[in-house]
Design a protein around this motif. Structure first.
Motif, PDB file in Angstrom:
ATOM      1  N   SER A  83       0.832 -40.500  27.078  1.00 55.94           N
ATOM      2  CA  SER A  83       2.046 -41.135  26.500  1.00 55.94           C
ATOM      3  C   SER A  83       2.087 -40.668  24.779  1.00 55.94           C
ATOM      4  O   SER A  83       1.020 -40.891  23.977  1.00 55.94           O
ATOM      5  CB  SER A  83       1.878 -42.550  26.515  1.00 55.94           C
ATOM      6  N   GLU A  84       3.472 -40.179  24.517  1.00 50.29           N
ATOM      7  CA  GLU A  84       3.436 -39.907  23.026  1.00 50.29           C
ATOM      8  C   GLU A  84       4.724 -40.690  22.276  1.00 50.29           C
ATOM      9  O   GLU A  84       5.777 -40.995  23.155  1.00 50.29           O
ATOM     10  CB  GLU A  84       3.872 -38.455  22.833  1.00 50.29           C
ATOM     11  N   GLN A  85       4.788 -41.035  21.066  1.00 52.55           N
ATOM     12  CA  GLN A  85       5.788 -41.942  20.529  1.00 52.55           C
ATOM     13  C   GLN A  85       6.101 -41.167  19.264  1.00 52.55           C
ATOM     14  O   GLN A  85       5.320 -40.998  18.543  1.00 52.55           O
ATOM     15  CB  GLN A  85       5.266 -43.540  20.309  1.00 52.55           C
ATOM     16  N   PHE A  86       7.348 -41.230  19.183  1.00 56.76           N
ATOM     17  CA  PHE A  86       8.164 -40.514  17.958  1.00 56.76           C
ATOM     18  C   PHE A  86       8.926 -41.673  17.276  1.00 56.76           C
ATOM     19  O   PHE A  86       9.770 -42.180  18.127  1.00 56.76           O
ATOM     20  CB  PHE A  86       8.847 -39.265  18.527  1.00 56.76           C
ATOM     21  N   GLU A  87       9.116 -41.549  16.238  1.00 59.51           N
ATOM     22  CA  GLU A  87      10.328 -41.992  15.439  1.00 59.51           C
ATOM     23  C   GLU A  87      11.092 -41.067  14.686  1.00 59.51           C
ATOM     24  O   GLU A  87      10.644 -40.171  14.450  1.00 59.51           O
ATOM     25  CB  GLU A  87       9.596 -43.133  14.412  1.00 59.51           C
ATOM     26  N   PHE A  88      12.470 -41.473  14.612  1.00 59.23           N
ATOM     27  CA  PHE A  88      13.447 -40.447  14.194  1.00 59.23           C
ATOM     28  C   PHE A  88      14.324 -41.069  13.052  1.00 59.23           C
ATOM     29  O   PHE A  88      14.552 -42.285  13.307  1.00 59.23           O
ATOM     30  CB  PHE A  88      14.248 -39.868  15.316  1.00 59.23           C
ATOM     31  N   VAL A  89      14.809 -40.352  12.118  1.00 57.03           N
ATOM     32  CA  VAL A  89      15.932 -40.619  11.494  1.00 57.03           C
ATOM     33  C   VAL A  89      17.062 -39.620  11.420  1.00 57.03           C
ATOM     34  O   VAL A  89      16.732 -38.568  11.521  1.00 57.03           O
ATOM     35  CB  VAL A  89      15.309 -40.464   9.899  1.00 57.03           C
ATOM     36  N   ALA A  90      18.156 -40.019  12.041  1.00 55.19           N
ATOM     37  CA  ALA A  90      19.385 -39.281  12.257  1.00 55.19           C
ATOM     38  C   ALA A  90      20.628 -39.665  11.398  1.00 55.19           C
ATOM     39  O   ALA A  90      20.756 -40.749  11.172  1.00 55.19           O
ATOM     40  CB  ALA A  90      19.696 -39.293  13.740  1.00 55.19           C
ATOM     41  N   ALA A  92      24.098 -40.574  10.437  1.00 54.93           N
ATOM     42  CA  ALA A  92      25.078 -41.412  10.993  1.00 54.93           C
ATOM     43  C   ALA A  92      26.307 -40.812  11.237  1.00 54.93           C
ATOM     44  O   ALA A  92      27.275 -40.764  12.130  1.00 54.93           O
ATOM     45  CB  ALA A  92      25.179 -42.718  10.630  1.00 54.93           C
ATOM     46  N   SER A  93      26.682 -39.794  10.163  1.00 55.97           N
ATOM     47  CA  SER A  93      27.989 -38.982  10.073  1.00 55.97           C
ATOM     48  C   SER A  93      27.983 -37.778  11.025  1.00 55.97           C
ATOM     49  O   SER A  93      29.265 -37.523  11.460  1.00 55.97           O
ATOM     50  CB  SER A  93      28.393 -38.795   8.858  1.00 55.97           C
ATOM     51  N   THR A  94      26.898 -37.210  11.425  1.00 56.56           N
ATOM     52  CA  THR A  94      26.708 -35.941  12.073  1.00 56.56           C
ATOM     53  C   THR A  94      26.009 -36.024  13.274  1.00 56.56           C
ATOM     54  O   THR A  94      26.168 -35.357  14.080  1.00 56.56           O
ATOM     55  CB  THR A  94      26.376 -34.759  11.275  1.00 56.56           C
ATOM     56  N   GLY A  95      25.021 -36.890  13.266  1.00 55.52           N
ATOM     57  CA  GLY A  95      23.982 -36.985  14.424  1.00 55.52           C
ATOM     58  C   GLY A  95      22.803 -36.010  14.508  1.00 55.52           C
ATOM     59  O   GLY A  95      22.001 -36.010  15.046  1.00 55.52           O
ATOM     60  N   THR A  96      22.720 -35.376  13.145  1.00 55.24           N
ATOM     61  CA  THR A  96      21.877 -34.370  12.907  1.00 55.24           C
ATOM     62  C   THR A  96      20.330 -35.014  12.515  1.00 55.24           C
ATOM     63  O   THR A  96      20.312 -35.932  11.871  1.00 55.24           O
ATOM     64  CB  THR A  96      21.998 -33.557  11.684  1.00 55.24           C
ATOM     65  N   ILE A  97      19.367 -34.666  13.286  1.00 52.09           N
ATOM     66  CA  ILE A  97      18.037 -35.250  13.215  1.00 52.09           C
ATOM     67  C   ILE A  97      17.522 -34.877  11.842  1.00 52.09           C
ATOM     68  O   ILE A  97      17.368 -33.705  11.561  1.00 52.09           O
ATOM     69  CB  ILE A  97      16.931 -34.829  14.313  1.00 52.09           C
ATOM     70  N   LEU A  98      17.285 -35.928  10.940  1.00 54.92           N
ATOM     71  CA  LEU A  98      16.724 -35.619   9.627  1.00 54.92           C
ATOM     72  C   LEU A  98      15.055 -35.515   9.611  1.00 54.92           C
ATOM     73  O   LEU A  98      14.582 -34.787   8.820  1.00 54.92           O
ATOM     74  CB  LEU A  98      17.142 -36.311   8.388  1.00 54.92           C
ATOM     75  N   GLU A  99      14.848 -36.633  10.573  1.00 54.55           N
ATOM     76  CA  GLU A  99      13.123 -36.642  10.815  1.00 54.55           C
ATOM     77  C   GLU A  99      12.642 -36.887  12.086  1.00 54.55           C
ATOM     78  O   GLU A  99      13.641 -37.755  12.557  1.00 54.55           O
ATOM     79  CB  GLU A  99      12.552 -37.516   9.682  1.00 54.55           C
ATOM     80  N   LEU A 100      11.490 -36.415  12.533  1.00 55.95           N
ATOM     81  CA  LEU A 100      11.293 -36.844  13.712  1.00 55.95           C
ATOM     82  C   LEU A 100       9.687 -36.567  13.633  1.00 55.95           C
ATOM     83  O   LEU A 100       9.252 -35.470  13.625  1.00 55.95           O
ATOM     84  CB  LEU A 100      11.560 -35.683  14.999  1.00 55.95           C
TER      85      LEU A 100
END
Length: 105
Positions: A83-90, A92-100
Motif C-alpha cells: 500500500s502506498e499513499q500520496f498527497e497532491f496539490v492541483a 483549481a483553474s486548470t487541473g494541473t498537478i503541482l505536487e504529488l
C-alpha cells in the motif's frame, strides 16, 4: 409565418445554444471530481487505486513565489501487494498537478 422559416429559426437557436454551451464548458474551471479523476489516471499507471479523497473547496497556495488557487487531496494505491499513499496539490483553474508526494509511514 411558414413552417420552413419556423424550423430554420428553431434549428439556428439550437445550434447557437449548443455552441455557447461548448464554449462555456471549455473555459470553465474543472470540478474537484474531474481534478481527482485526472490525478487518479496519472497515479494508477503503476498500480491499482483503492482509495482517494479531495477537498471540495479550493485553497490559496504559493509555490516558487507564484500564487495559485488549488485543490488538495490524496490517493491510496496498491502496487505488488504494498500500500502506498500520496498527497497532491492541483491547480483549481486548470487541473494541473503541482505536487504529488509519497507519504512515508
Amino acid at each position: 409565418m411558414n413552417w420552413k422559416t419556423f424550423l430554420l429559426g428553431t434549428a439556428a437557436g439550437f445550434a447557437a445554444g449548443y455552441a455557447t454551451k461548448q464554449l462555456l464548458d471549455q473555459s470553465s474551471k474543472p470540478s474537484p471530481d474531474r481534478v481527482l479523476a485526472q490525478v487518479k489516471e496519472t497515479v494508477k499507471k503503476d498500480g491499482n487505486i483503492f482509495g482517494s479523497w479531495i477537498l471540495m473547496k479550493p485553497e490559496n497556495y504559493t509555490k516558487n513565489d507564484l500564487d495559485y488557487e488549488v485543490y488538495k487531496g490524496g490517493i491510496t494505491r496498491n502496487t505488488e501487494g504494498k500500500s502506498e499513499q500520496f498527497e497532491f496539490v492541483a491547480d483549481a483553474s486548470t487541473g494541473t498537478i503541482l505536487e504529488l508526494n509519497a507519504q512515508n509511514d
